[in-house]
Design an enzyme around this catalytic site. Structure first.
Site, PDB file in Angstrom:
ATOM      1  N   ASP A 260       0.858  -1.203   0.000  1.00 27.56           N
ATOM      2  CA  ASP A 260       0.000   0.000   0.000  1.00 27.56           C
ATOM      3  C   ASP A 260       0.885   1.241   0.000  1.00 27.56           C
ATOM      4  OD1 ASP A 260      -2.045  -1.752   0.340  1.00 27.56           O
ATOM      5  OD2 ASP A 260      -2.877  -0.822   2.140  1.00 27.56           O
ATOM      6  N   GLU A 261       1.898   1.188   0.881  1.00 30.20           N
ATOM      7  CA  GLU A 261       2.795   2.349   1.042  1.00 30.20           C
ATOM      8  C   GLU A 261       3.447   2.709  -0.296  1.00 30.20           C
ATOM      9  OE1 GLU A 261       5.801   1.669   4.060  1.00 30.20           O
ATOM     10  OE2 GLU A 261       7.176   3.061   3.100  1.00 30.20           O
ATOM     11  N   ARG A 262       3.870   1.686  -1.035  1.00 29.47           N
ATOM     12  CA  ARG A 262       4.605   1.959  -2.286  1.00 29.47           C
ATOM     13  C   ARG A 262       3.681   2.545  -3.346  1.00 29.47           C
ATOM     14  NH1 ARG A 262       8.227  -3.368  -1.102  1.00 29.47           N
ATOM     15  NH2 ARG A 262       9.502  -2.243   0.401  1.00 29.47           N
ATOM     16  N   ALA A 265       3.049   6.072  -2.391  1.00 30.34           N
ATOM     17  CA  ALA A 265       4.241   6.904  -2.642  1.00 30.34           C
ATOM     18  C   ALA A 265       4.281   7.334  -4.107  1.00 30.34           C
ATOM     19  CB  ALA A 265       5.509   6.137  -2.279  1.00 30.34           C
TER      20      ALA A 265
END
Ligand SMILES: Cc1cc2nc3c(=O)[nH]c(=O)nc-3n(C[C@H](O)[C@H](O)[C@H](O)COP(=O)(O)OP(=O)(O)OC[C@H]3O[C@@H](n4cnc5c(N)ncnc54)[C@H](O)[C@@H]3O)c2cc1C
Length: 400
Positions: A260-262, A265
């Site tokens: 999710d974070e990537r 980002a």
């Protein structure tokens, strides 16, 4: 003269007839965009100068807009929407005149809380998820240590058991929001399983517990208003009910949380890169050298055209990955490809554009130079470029 950063307004909302976004996405983006123009961008220069932004008060306001819990359950303060809405919010947060605040906000929405939302007990969700989604508590994610960044499995922070409690010792480094956060989603070793993928847990820890000390504010190349902390744990006692999901599954949960974070980002990068390109186009049309606008040089024009094309390609890759995720597919390789490509493109676009501004590009109060500094981080944090390449090549081998 370079335009003062504070005078540059966020661009208009993204176009309709979009492959991922419908009208409700655009309406949400518009609300967030208006909030940014009114409440965030007028203050960014001062916050960057002060090397801090008021996370507690700003997060309360952002929480009211619902941006932290876009895809989290309604009963725990979320909006219960799908991940495409998280992506449109991240993209819109990119309209902020620095990357530090979108990063701080993404920590709360997509780094410290996805595992808690997916695997946490009702007790943990009420205690930690709900107030974070409402913006009433500030969170941070504690994975990296001085001795272990890319090699997450080799972290040394450890808990030993005392009855039903964990006694935590160790330290974390590079923790975004660390000085202002109320709690940390902490990755640590909680058992002696010989596999360092099975000996870890993610644990919710209040940062006012006895034995926790905050270290120095780390001075950085960019992301100046972001707070980056060292955090030390000396016999910190936490009840085992604070473990997210199953004990020993923390490494696996964290690897999933990274996806999710990537993607978020990448979404956060799109708007600043598009603004750096359009500001540079404007500037190179106005600025005359040897009697002609800078952009009249084919080498400049073609470079801008190529970078604009590559940005469109990254966008398409992001949206494809999000559509795959919405379809329930594993997007680990696609998310890694998008993160790799977007972070590398950020270096290329900000460096080339800064060059086209000449001396004005080298000045501090120029949005292009700010993003040159801020966006450099994306090839390092959240999994560096080389880690993305190792994930992609591992999946290529598995496919054979
Ligand atoms: C401003 C900032 C904010 C951050 N926020 C957080 C946060 O909130 N929470 C958190 O837990 N962490 C955070 N981090 C930490 C970040 O995720 C790590 O810095 C990152 O994972 C890289 O780890 P490292 O710095 O230890 O570099 P190392 O792991 O020491 O890597 C150094 C270099 O080695 C090379 N390398 C690494 N792996 C490979 C490989 N497999 N093959 C070939 N070369 C390789 C790369 O060039 C890499 O840059 C933050 C970092 C910064 C700078």
């Amino acid at each position: 003269m370079a335009k003062a950063v504070s005078k540059i307004k966020a661009a208009a909302p993204v176009a309709s007839h979009h492959i991922l976004y419908g009208q409700s996405h655009l309406n949400f983006a518009d609300t967030v965009s208006q909030f940014i123009d009114k409440n965030v961008n007028p203050n960014v220069d001062e916050w960057e100068r002060n090397k801090s932004f008021p996370a507690r008060s700003l997060f309360k306001k952002l929480g009211k807009l619902g941006i932290f819990g876009v895809n989290k359950p309604i009963e725990y303060g979320g909006l219960g929407l799908d991940f495409s809405y998280s992506v449109v919010v991240a993209e819109t947060m990119g309209k902020i005149n620095c990357a530090a605040i979108p990063m701080a906000s993404a920590v709360q929405s997509d780094m410290a809380t996805p595992a808690l939302s997916d695997y946490g007990s009702d007790y943990l969700k009420r205690e930690f998820l709900l107030p974070s989604m409402l913006g009433e508590r500030v969170s941070c994610l504690g994975v990296s240590e001085a001795c272990a960044g890319s090699d997450v499995a080799s972290i040394r922070t450890t808990a030993h058991w005392h009855g039903d409690d964990l006694i935590i010792n160790g330290s974390k480094q590079w923790i975004t929001n660390g000085h202002q956060a109320d709690w940390i989603c902490l990755l640590l070793n909680t058992n002696t399983n010989p596999s360092n993928h099975r000996n870890k847990s993610l644990v919710c820890v209040n940062l006012n517990e006895p034995g926790i000390k905050l270290g120095r504010q780390i001075e950085k190349l960019g992301m100046h208003s972001s707070d980056t902390a060292e955090i030390f744990f000396d016999d910190v006692r936490v009840p085992s009910r604070n473990i997210i999901g199953e004990e020993g599954r923390g490494f696996v949960y964290q690897m999933a949380q990274f996806q999710d974070e990537r993607l978020v980002a990448v979404a956060v990068l799109l708007e600043p890169l598009s603004r750096v390109l359009s500001l540079t186009m404007e500037y190179t049309k106005d600025r005359k050298i040897f009697g002609e606008p800078v952009i009249s040089n084919q080498s400049v024009r073609y470079k801008l055209a190529e970078m604009t094309t590559e940005l469109e390609a990254v966008k398409a890759l992001l949206y494809r990955a999000v559509l795959e995720k919405l379809g329930g597919n594993d997007v680990t390789p696609l998310a890694s490809m998008a993160k790799l490509k977007a972070a590398r493109l950020a270096r290329i676009i900000t460096d080339n554009c800064l060059q086209f501004w000449g001396g004005n590009g080298y000045t501090w109060d120029n949005l292009v130079s700010r993003f040159y500094r801020d966006l450099r981080l994306f090839s390092i944090a959240g999994g560096c470029d080389e880690v993305m390449l190792s994930i992609i090549s591992k999946h290529m081998n598995e496919k054979k």
